[in-house]
Structures are given as structure tokens and as C-alpha cells.
Design an enzyme around this catalytic site. Sequence first.
Site, PDB file in Angstrom:
ATOM      1  N   SER A 149      53.077  48.021  35.123  1.00 46.58           N
ATOM      2  CA  SER A 149      53.415  48.621  33.839  1.00 46.58           C
ATOM      3  C   SER A 149      54.836  49.168  33.939  1.00 46.58           C
ATOM      4  CB  SER A 149      52.403  49.736  33.539  1.00 46.58           C
ATOM      5  OG  SER A 149      52.725  50.392  32.338  1.00 46.58           O
ATOM      6  N   LYS A 175      53.785  44.241  32.123  1.00 45.41           N
ATOM      7  CA  LYS A 175      53.446  44.952  30.882  1.00 45.41           C
ATOM      8  C   LYS A 175      54.601  45.872  30.544  1.00 45.41           C
ATOM      9  CE  LYS A 175      50.429  48.942  30.005  1.00 45.41           C
ATOM     10  NZ  LYS A 175      49.041  49.439  30.102  1.00 45.41           N
ATOM     11  N   LEU A 176      55.132  45.714  29.333  1.00 41.84           N
ATOM     12  CA  LEU A 176      56.236  46.558  28.888  1.00 41.84           C
ATOM     13  C   LEU A 176      55.721  47.631  27.956  1.00 41.84           C
ATOM     14  CD1 LEU A 176      58.933  43.870  27.922  1.00 41.84           C
ATOM     15  CD2 LEU A 176      58.612  45.017  30.139  1.00 41.84           C
ATOM     16  N   LYS A 177      56.112  48.857  28.197  1.00 39.28           N
ATOM     17  CA  LYS A 177      55.851  49.917  27.238  1.00 39.28           C
ATOM     18  C   LYS A 177      56.827  49.725  26.086  1.00 39.28           C
ATOM     19  CE  LYS A 177      52.701  52.370  29.394  1.00 39.28           C
ATOM     20  NZ  LYS A 177      51.410  52.681  28.769  1.00 39.28           N
ATOM     21  N   ASP A 203      52.479  47.491  25.553  1.00 38.51           N
ATOM     22  CA  ASP A 203      51.607  48.641  25.292  1.00 38.51           C
ATOM     23  C   ASP A 203      52.375  49.662  24.469  1.00 38.51           C
ATOM     24  OD1 ASP A 203      49.800  50.715  25.282  1.00 38.51           O
ATOM     25  OD2 ASP A 203      49.740  50.981  27.473  1.00 38.51           O
ATOM     26  N   ASN A 205      50.945  52.530  23.096  1.00 40.56           N
ATOM     27  CA  ASN A 205      50.385  53.894  23.156  1.00 40.56           C
ATOM     28  C   ASN A 205      50.413  54.576  21.780  1.00 40.56           C
ATOM     29  OD1 ASN A 205      51.627  53.810  26.340  1.00 40.56           O
ATOM     30  ND2 ASN A 205      49.528  54.543  26.050  1.00 40.56           N
ATOM     31  N   GLU A 228      48.761  46.012  23.243  1.00 41.95           N
ATOM     32  CA  GLU A 228      47.820  47.097  23.558  1.00 41.95           C
ATOM     33  C   GLU A 228      48.063  48.309  22.659  1.00 41.95           C
ATOM     34  OE1 GLU A 228      48.035  48.037  27.715  1.00 41.95           O
ATOM     35  OE2 GLU A 228      46.808  49.841  27.540  1.00 41.95           O
ATOM     36  N   ASP A 253      43.022  50.457  24.012  1.00 44.62           N
ATOM     37  CA  ASP A 253      42.971  51.340  25.182  1.00 44.62           C
ATOM     38  C   ASP A 253      42.442  52.693  24.691  1.00 44.62           C
ATOM     39  OD1 ASP A 253      43.507  53.127  27.261  1.00 44.62           O
ATOM     40  OD2 ASP A 253      45.598  52.596  27.505  1.00 44.62           O
ATOM     41  N   LYS A 277      39.252  51.758  31.249  1.00 44.40           N
ATOM     42  CA  LYS A 277      39.690  52.816  32.170  1.00 44.40           C
ATOM     43  C   LYS A 277      38.491  53.731  32.390  1.00 44.40           C
ATOM     44  CE  LYS A 277      44.536  53.143  30.768  1.00 44.40           C
ATOM     45  NZ  LYS A 277      45.492  53.907  29.923  1.00 44.40           N
ATOM     46  N   GLY A 305      45.226  51.578  34.128  1.00 44.96           N
ATOM     47  CA  GLY A 305      45.576  52.528  35.183  1.00 44.96           C
ATOM     48  C   GLY A 305      46.100  53.808  34.575  1.00 44.96           C
TER      49      GLY A 305
HETATM   50  C1  NPQ Z   1      48.354  53.252  29.548  1.00 39.54           C
HETATM   51  N1  NPQ Z   1      49.105  53.744  31.863  1.00 39.54           N
HETATM   52  O1  NPQ Z   1      47.917  52.160  29.821  1.00 39.54           O
HETATM   53  C2  NPQ Z   1      48.728  54.269  30.611  1.00 39.54           C
HETATM   54  C3  NPQ Z   1      49.349  55.479  30.111  1.00 39.54           C
HETATM   55  C4  NPQ Z   1      49.808  56.471  31.120  1.00 39.54           C
HETATM   56  C5  NPQ Z   1      49.941  52.540  33.767  1.00 39.54           C
HETATM   57  O2  NPQ Z   1      50.730  52.226  31.625  1.00 39.54           O
HETATM   58  C6  NPQ Z   1      52.462  59.642  33.891  1.00 39.54           C
HETATM   59  C7  NPQ Z   1      53.292  59.176  32.918  1.00 39.54           C
HETATM   60  C8  NPQ Z   1      51.188  59.191  33.937  1.00 39.54           C
HETATM   61  C9  NPQ Z   1      52.825  58.278  31.964  1.00 39.54           C
HETATM   62  C10 NPQ Z   1      49.435  57.811  33.060  1.00 39.54           C
HETATM   63  C11 NPQ Z   1      49.975  52.819  32.316  1.00 39.54           C
HETATM   64  C12 NPQ Z   1      50.716  58.284  33.004  1.00 39.54           C
HETATM   65  C13 NPQ Z   1      51.534  57.835  32.008  1.00 39.54           C
HETATM   66  C14 NPQ Z   1      49.015  56.903  32.109  1.00 39.54           C
HETATM   67  C15 NPQ Z   1      51.072  56.917  31.074  1.00 39.54           C
HETATM   68  O3  NPQ Z   1      48.429  53.553  28.390  1.00 39.54           O
HETATM   69 MG    MG Z   2      47.588  51.759  27.509  1.00 43.39          MG
END
Ligand code: NPQ
Ligand code: MG
Length: 383
Positions: A149, A175-177, A203, A205, A228, A253, A277, A305
Amino acid sequence: MNVPLPHVRLGAIELRRIAMPLVSPFRTSFGVERDRDILLVRATVDADGTSVDGWGECVALADPTYSPEYVDGAQHVMVHQLLPRLIASTTGRTFDAADVATILSPFHGHPMAKAAIEMAILDAQLRLAERSFAEHLGATATRIPSGVSVGIHDSIDDLLATVQGYVDDGYVRIKLKIEPGSDIEHVAAVRDLIGPDMPLQVDANTAYQRTDGRHLAALDEFQMLLIEQPLPEADILGHARLADEVETPICLDESLVSASGTADAIELGACEIANIKPGRVGGYLEAVKIHDLCVARDVPVWCGGMVETGIGRAANAGLAALPGFTLPGDISASTRFYARDIVTEPIMVIDGHVAVPTAPGLGFDIDHEFLDSVTTSTIAIDL
Ligand code: NPQ
Ligand code: MG
């Protein structure tokens, strides 16, 4: 699964807070993190005169930005509500990890806190029974493909340098945020860098709105595995509408917090792929139920994760070895986030895969000296 474990008596519970610096800042649509403040649960249990420690990791973040839970709140609800109830209900008798969810079910919410308690008990029982998490949950794979990620980068050049580094590390999926303003161009540049064949997904969020359907459909040309959680967690109808407007599969998610809710989201056409998760859904046992119902409905699943230490990462690797986990998960190497892990052998990515742990319980030993050095507080719970 279905092989019963020896029931155990609760001997002691300790909560530990640890502070783990991240190797680089991790930016998502809800903010930037530089350190991970983590709550661990150590449960000492005994059966037939043998005593063993089990470990659970609470995945709540420092602030209620990903979900309503946050680490101070998780600690508070454990100390003042969940653990007193568990202790009162198990005093003078043996019990099973599968009883934990039932015992705690009168309390609404707090899945991450509940999951960490169940995980510690389950780890202890499995260590006593000399069975691994993977074996117990029903794993079929011996190694799992590892995805990574990647946080939001302001500069596309910096993003490409980061992604190239992960490609060189062997990760099999990127995976790109994303968020509005850091999406189409970023995805286009990364797709161009990694070529047409490497699996790619994004993703958000929850950063988009129902009216962003046409904008998100512009991502279709990049042939991604999934988008996502584009919309707020409660907006199941909005995700169903997006799934009609956008060709790329919609994956949930944050919205998926239980097995029954997941079944409903699938039925409504809002969840074409599921990110599972364990913390978000209240534990590994509920996670297996969600896996099973997704398999029954032909919905692909993958294991998300939460920037876990080796404790959570090891358990996730056991879960992700179940047959329905047909897409690479966010189970990357310990070094993706941490210079040093609190388990004696860090989780490693070899040939793009993480080995499924086979030793009893989580399959990893705690590096107590290092754990002590990162511990910021310890609470012993009175039994
Ligand atoms: C998700 N995780 O899938 C999460 C969100 C997440 C691995 O992308 C510190 C900073 C901890 C940002 C735990 C991944 C975090 C965080 C989870 C983001 O949405
Ligand atoms: Mg996510």
C-alpha cells in the site's frame, strides 16, 4: 477449522502500549502518520497445569480517522468494560476463544478492541494445542502473494520513485492511496511505469461523493483490479450506484463491519470485492465467516492491513491462506513500515510472497528485549 481446541482458564491479562516509528510518513485521505501507537494484549492461560502466553494486537489507530475506534478509547473500553465482563463470566471455569465474542456481544461496537482480546486467547489456545492459526482457520496455501500500500505523494516523480522501489522489492501488486486532486494523473503515471500486466488498485478511504461517479469512471482505462472504499462507510446505496457507473470493481473496506452487513452489501450490489480485516469485523473467527459467505456468493476477497507489527501480520498471513483469498493482500514485509519488528524473525517477502506461518499459534516469538524498549506503558489487569 472445526477441530475443537482445549478450553483454558484465564490466568492473567496485561495490556501494553508501544510506540513504533514508521520508516517513512504514510499519508492517506484522512491524514499523515509518522508513528504507530499500538495496544497489545497478553493473555496468560492455563490448561492441565500448563501455562502459556498468547498475544493479540489491537489495530485501532491513534485517532478515530479510519473508524470510530482509537487506541486510548480501545484501552479504556478494554479496562473498564470488556475485560471485567470476560473475567466475571469465565471465573472458575474454562472457556474457548470462540466464546469471547458471545460473552462480549452485549456491548455494542468496539470490534477492534474485542478482536484483540479474542486473538490473544486464540493464540494461547493454539500454542497449547500446537496448532497454527493458518491450520485452525482452514488455510490451504503455504505462501501468499504480497501487495504493498503506497501513501499519497504530492509529487508524481516522488511517487514513481517510491513505487519503483517496491517493484524492485518484489511486491506483486501495487495499491495507491488516492483522494480528489491526487488520483487520475497519479494512477496514469504509475500504470505507465509498471506496465500493463502488473496488478494495480486504489484506495480512497471514503474521500469521494456520490456525484463523483463520472470522475471515478475515468480510472477504468487503467485496467485496475478494484477501487476500494470510494464513499463514506454508511453509504451502501451510493456504492451500489457507483458499481453500475464504474466498470472497475468496487471493493468495500470501512463499510464491512460484520458478516450479516457484508451479505447485505453484496446482495445490494455494493460490494463486488471484499477487503477483510479481522480487527474491523471483531476478530479472526468473524473474518472466516465473511470469507465463507463471500466464497458462497462468488465474491473475491483479500486480506487488508492496518500497519500491524509482526504479531498482527503473522495472523493475517494465516487468514490470507484460506482458499477464497484469491487477490493479493496488504500483507507486506515488516520492513515496509518498521526498521525493526517486535517478533524475533521479521515478516519477509521472498519472490513476492510471504510464507504462511506453520509454528503453533501466531508462529512467531516475541523479541522481549526490543518489545520492552518500545513499550510506553504497561497495565496489569486484576483478575
Ligand atoms: C486501509 N491500510 O486499507 C488501511 C488504512 C490505514 C495498509 O492501506 C497509520 C497510518 C496506520 C495510516 C493503518 C493500508 C494506518 C493507516 C491503516 C492507514 O484503508
Ligand atoms: Mg482500505
